[in-house]
Design a protein around this motif. Sequence first.
Motif, PDB file in Angstrom:
ATOM      1  N   GLU A  35       0.829  -1.214   0.000  1.00 20.90           N
ATOM      2  CA  GLU A  35       0.000   0.000   0.000  1.00 20.90           C
ATOM      3  C   GLU A  35       0.859   1.260   0.000  1.00 20.90           C
TER       4      GLU A  35
ATOM      5  N   ASP B 283       2.315   1.721  -3.437  1.00 16.08           N
ATOM      6  CA  ASP B 283       1.237   2.181  -4.322  1.00 16.08           C
ATOM      7  C   ASP B 283       0.967   3.669  -4.144  1.00 16.08           C
ATOM      8  N   GLU B 284       0.944   4.123  -2.901  1.00 21.95           N
ATOM      9  CA  GLU B 284       0.698   5.541  -2.623  1.00 21.95           C
ATOM     10  C   GLU B 284       1.762   6.423  -3.271  1.00 21.95           C
TER      11      GLU B 284
ATOM     12  N   THR C  89       1.372   6.428  -7.135  1.00 24.03           N
ATOM     13  CA  THR C  89       0.206   7.242  -7.519  1.00 24.03           C
ATOM     14  C   THR C  89       0.536   8.724  -7.397  1.00 24.03           C
TER      15      THR C  89
ATOM     16  N   VAL D 153       1.756   0.756 -14.297  1.00 19.92           N
ATOM     17  CA  VAL D 153       2.211  -0.024 -13.148  1.00 19.92           C
ATOM     18  C   VAL D 153       1.508  -1.374 -13.183  1.00 19.92           C
TER      19      VAL D 153
ATOM     20  N   LYS E  99       1.056  -5.458 -11.434  1.00 19.03           N
ATOM     21  CA  LYS E  99       1.206  -6.309 -10.245  1.00 19.03           C
ATOM     22  C   LYS E  99       0.925  -7.752 -10.639  1.00 19.03           C
TER      23      LYS E  99
ATOM     24  N   ILE F 127       5.904  -5.124  -7.555  1.00 16.23           N
ATOM     25  CA  ILE F 127       5.256  -4.097  -8.372  1.00 16.23           C
ATOM     26  C   ILE F 127       6.227  -3.671  -9.467  1.00 16.23           C
TER      27      ILE F 127
END
Length: 84
Positions: free
Chosen positions: A57, A60-61, A64, A71, A73, A79
């Motif tokens: 997470e 990902d943050e 983003t 991106v 997965k 990632i």
Amino acid sequence: MSEDLRITRKKNQPGIFLDLHGVRHHEVDLIVENFVYRYQEECPLTIICGNSLRMIELVDEVLTRIDCSEVGKERYGSIVVRKV
């Protein structure tokens, strides 16, 4: 441990890898952002998060926030940034 020791290239696999095993959650933002910007011309960039949902997470943050456009997965805990 230095960020550079976490960065590797692998034979027969394209791109550069960042291994976040052993990285504390509060360090993730800076390490991932620096890695992506430093190696953006050498995509794909693979970030190995491990099995920690929180680590995934956090990565990902960051991706983003810095607007990584492609991106993937394909595997849990890993990632791949194909385009920045």
